[in-house]
Design a protein around this motif. Structure first.
Motif, PDB file in Angstrom:
ATOM      1  N   ARG A 150      -3.486  -2.770 -14.646  1.00 49.26           N
ATOM      2  CA  ARG A 150      -3.501  -1.317 -14.803  1.00 49.26           C
ATOM      3  C   ARG A 150      -4.459  -0.692 -13.793  1.00 49.26           C
ATOM      4  NH1 ARG A 150      -6.346   2.093 -19.477  1.00 49.26           N
ATOM      5  NH2 ARG A 150      -5.611   4.129 -18.827  1.00 49.26           N
ATOM      6  N   ARG A 151      -5.636  -1.302 -13.659  1.00 52.40           N
ATOM      7  CA  ARG A 151      -6.663  -0.752 -12.781  1.00 52.40           C
ATOM      8  C   ARG A 151      -7.444  -1.899 -12.156  1.00 52.40           C
ATOM      9  NH1 ARG A 151      -8.863   3.701 -15.575  1.00 52.40           N
ATOM     10  NH2 ARG A 151      -9.268   2.252 -17.259  1.00 52.40           N
ATOM     11  N   VAL A 152      -7.796  -1.747 -10.881  1.00 48.75           N
ATOM     12  CA  VAL A 152      -8.600  -2.742 -10.167  1.00 48.75           C
ATOM     13  C   VAL A 152      -9.864  -2.056  -9.664  1.00 48.75           C
ATOM     14  CG1 VAL A 152      -8.710  -4.287  -8.180  1.00 48.75           C
ATOM     15  CG2 VAL A 152      -6.580  -4.092  -9.474  1.00 48.75           C
ATOM     16  N   THR A 153     -11.019  -2.645  -9.990  1.00 44.03           N
ATOM     17  CA  THR A 153     -12.291  -2.146  -9.469  1.00 44.03           C
ATOM     18  C   THR A 153     -12.744  -3.112  -8.386  1.00 44.03           C
ATOM     19  OG1 THR A 153     -12.862  -1.181 -11.610  1.00 44.03           O
ATOM     20  CG2 THR A 153     -14.654  -1.480 -10.032  1.00 44.03           C
ATOM     21  N   LEU A 154     -12.937  -2.578  -7.188  1.00 51.64           N
ATOM     22  CA  LEU A 154     -13.326  -3.380  -6.036  1.00 51.64           C
ATOM     23  C   LEU A 154     -14.843  -3.579  -6.013  1.00 51.64           C
ATOM     24  CD1 LEU A 154     -11.029  -1.547  -3.461  1.00 51.64           C
ATOM     25  CD2 LEU A 154     -10.518  -3.618  -4.779  1.00 51.64           C
ATOM     26  N   ALA A 155     -15.310  -4.492  -5.172  1.00 54.87           N
ATOM     27  CA  ALA A 155     -16.732  -4.821  -5.085  1.00 54.87           C
ATOM     28  C   ALA A 155     -17.584  -3.617  -4.705  1.00 54.87           C
ATOM     29  CB  ALA A 155     -16.946  -5.962  -4.099  1.00 54.87           C
ATOM     30  N   ARG A 169      -2.207  -2.345   2.764  1.00 55.10           N
ATOM     31  CA  ARG A 169      -1.838  -3.758   2.821  1.00 55.10           C
ATOM     32  C   ARG A 169      -2.836  -4.537   3.676  1.00 55.10           C
ATOM     33  NH1 ARG A 169       4.093  -6.154   3.736  1.00 55.10           N
ATOM     34  NH2 ARG A 169       3.507  -8.321   3.780  1.00 55.10           N
ATOM     35  N   ASP A 170      -3.214  -5.692   3.235  1.00 56.21           N
ATOM     36  CA  ASP A 170      -4.104  -6.610   3.946  1.00 56.21           C
ATOM     37  C   ASP A 170      -5.556  -6.145   4.058  1.00 56.21           C
ATOM     38  OD1 ASP A 170      -1.938  -8.364   4.348  1.00 56.21           O
ATOM     39  OD2 ASP A 170      -1.418  -7.391   6.236  1.00 56.21           O
ATOM     40  N   THR A 171      -5.902  -4.969   3.517  1.00 56.76           N
ATOM     41  CA  THR A 171      -7.301  -4.546   3.576  1.00 56.76           C
ATOM     42  C   THR A 171      -7.882  -4.170   2.222  1.00 56.76           C
ATOM     43  OG1 THR A 171      -6.712  -2.259   4.128  1.00 56.76           O
ATOM     44  CG2 THR A 171      -7.153  -3.740   5.968  1.00 56.76           C
ATOM     45  N   THR A 172      -7.083  -3.572   1.344  1.00 55.39           N
ATOM     46  CA  THR A 172      -7.620  -3.132   0.056  1.00 55.39           C
ATOM     47  C   THR A 172      -7.929  -4.312  -0.852  1.00 55.39           C
ATOM     48  OG1 THR A 172      -6.428  -1.034   0.178  1.00 55.39           O
ATOM     49  CG2 THR A 172      -7.163  -1.724  -1.997  1.00 55.39           C
ATOM     50  N   LEU A 173      -7.037  -5.264  -0.911  1.00 60.54           N
ATOM     51  CA  LEU A 173      -7.191  -6.428  -1.784  1.00 60.54           C
ATOM     52  C   LEU A 173      -6.844  -7.665  -0.971  1.00 60.54           C
ATOM     53  CD1 LEU A 173      -7.765  -6.962  -4.836  1.00 60.54           C
ATOM     54  CD2 LEU A 173      -5.305  -7.047  -5.155  1.00 60.54           C
ATOM     55  N   GLY A 194      -3.454   5.211  -2.032  1.00 65.11           N
ATOM     56  CA  GLY A 194      -4.604   4.872  -1.218  1.00 65.11           C
ATOM     57  C   GLY A 194      -4.795   3.402  -0.908  1.00 65.11           C
ATOM     58  N   TRP A 195      -3.952   2.542  -1.446  1.00 68.54           N
ATOM     59  CA  TRP A 195      -4.040   1.116  -1.119  1.00 68.54           C
ATOM     60  C   TRP A 195      -3.555   0.910   0.315  1.00 68.54           C
ATOM     61  CZ3 TRP A 195      -4.392  -3.285  -4.712  1.00 68.54           C
ATOM     62  CH2 TRP A 195      -4.725  -2.903  -6.013  1.00 68.54           C
ATOM     63  N   PRO A 202       4.763  -1.791  -3.815  1.00 66.58           N
ATOM     64  CA  PRO A 202       3.933  -1.474  -2.643  1.00 66.58           C
ATOM     65  C   PRO A 202       3.952   0.008  -2.252  1.00 66.58           C
ATOM     66  CG  PRO A 202       5.136  -3.491  -2.250  1.00 66.58           C
ATOM     67  CD  PRO A 202       5.648  -2.933  -3.548  1.00 66.58           C
ATOM     68  N   ASN A 203       5.108   0.647  -2.305  1.00 69.02           N
ATOM     69  CA  ASN A 203       5.210   2.052  -1.911  1.00 69.02           C
ATOM     70  C   ASN A 203       4.332   2.940  -2.796  1.00 69.02           C
ATOM     71  OD1 ASN A 203       6.116   4.342  -0.536  1.00 69.02           O
ATOM     72  ND2 ASN A 203       7.824   4.625  -1.943  1.00 69.02           N
ATOM     73  N   MET A 204       4.308   2.687  -4.077  1.00 65.11           N
ATOM     74  CA  MET A 204       3.478   3.479  -4.986  1.00 65.11           C
ATOM     75  C   MET A 204       1.996   3.242  -4.725  1.00 65.11           C
ATOM     76  SD  MET A 204       5.540   3.320  -8.585  1.00 65.11           S
ATOM     77  CE  MET A 204       4.551   4.582  -9.381  1.00 65.11           C
ATOM     78  N   LEU A 205       1.631   2.001  -4.449  1.00 63.81           N
ATOM     79  CA  LEU A 205       0.231   1.697  -4.160  1.00 63.81           C
ATOM     80  C   LEU A 205      -0.225   2.377  -2.868  1.00 63.81           C
ATOM     81  CD1 LEU A 205       0.102  -2.078  -5.142  1.00 63.81           C
ATOM     82  CD2 LEU A 205      -0.760  -0.125  -6.441  1.00 63.81           C
ATOM     83  N   THR A 206       0.623   2.373  -1.862  1.00 63.79           N
ATOM     84  CA  THR A 206       0.291   3.013  -0.590  1.00 63.79           C
ATOM     85  C   THR A 206       0.030   4.505  -0.797  1.00 63.79           C
ATOM     86  OG1 THR A 206       1.582   1.394   0.639  1.00 63.79           O
ATOM     87  CG2 THR A 206       1.099   3.464   1.760  1.00 63.79           C
ATOM     88  N   ARG A 207       0.858   5.145  -1.607  1.00 62.95           N
ATOM     89  CA  ARG A 207       0.675   6.582  -1.871  1.00 62.95           C
ATOM     90  C   ARG A 207      -0.601   6.869  -2.651  1.00 62.95           C
ATOM     91  NH1 ARG A 207       5.765   8.325  -4.754  1.00 62.95           N
ATOM     92  NH2 ARG A 207       6.297   6.136  -4.864  1.00 62.95           N
TER      93      ARG A 207
END
Length: 98
Positions: A77-82, A50-54, A47-48, A40-45
């Protein structure tokens, strides 16, 4: 491995996040895939949020690696959002151990 589907669940926990995606096959059947990502810490840095990105119900495309034994398990590895945003969810190719 590249799959497109609907987010079923997200577990924002240490040491890594896990999320499930329902993927519809050509025959109409739905298979749930489970992915592991960065901590989670790496994702936050990156731009992710919690509870809103995915979140459950979101449409996503996930790129990553298929697990060696489990048929519906992978490392993201990578997530492409809508909305077209692409976010790193795991390490780039060629950086893992053997």
């Amino acid at each position: 491995l590249t799959l497109t589907g609907t987010v079923a669940s997200v577990e924002w926990t240490n040491p890594h996040i896990h999320f499930s995606v329902d993927v519809q096959g050509e025959d109409g059947s739905v298979t749930q895939w489970r992915f592991e990502g960065y901590p989670p810490n790496m994702l936050t840095r990156q731009g992710w949020q919690r509870d809103t990105t995915l979140k459950p119900g979101d449409s996503v495309t996930v790129e990553g690696w298929h697990a060696r034994i489990e048929p519906n398990l992978g490392a993201a590895r990578r997530v492409t959002l809508a909305d077209g945003r692409t976010l790193a969810a795991g390490p780039p190719a060629g950086t893992g151990g053997r």
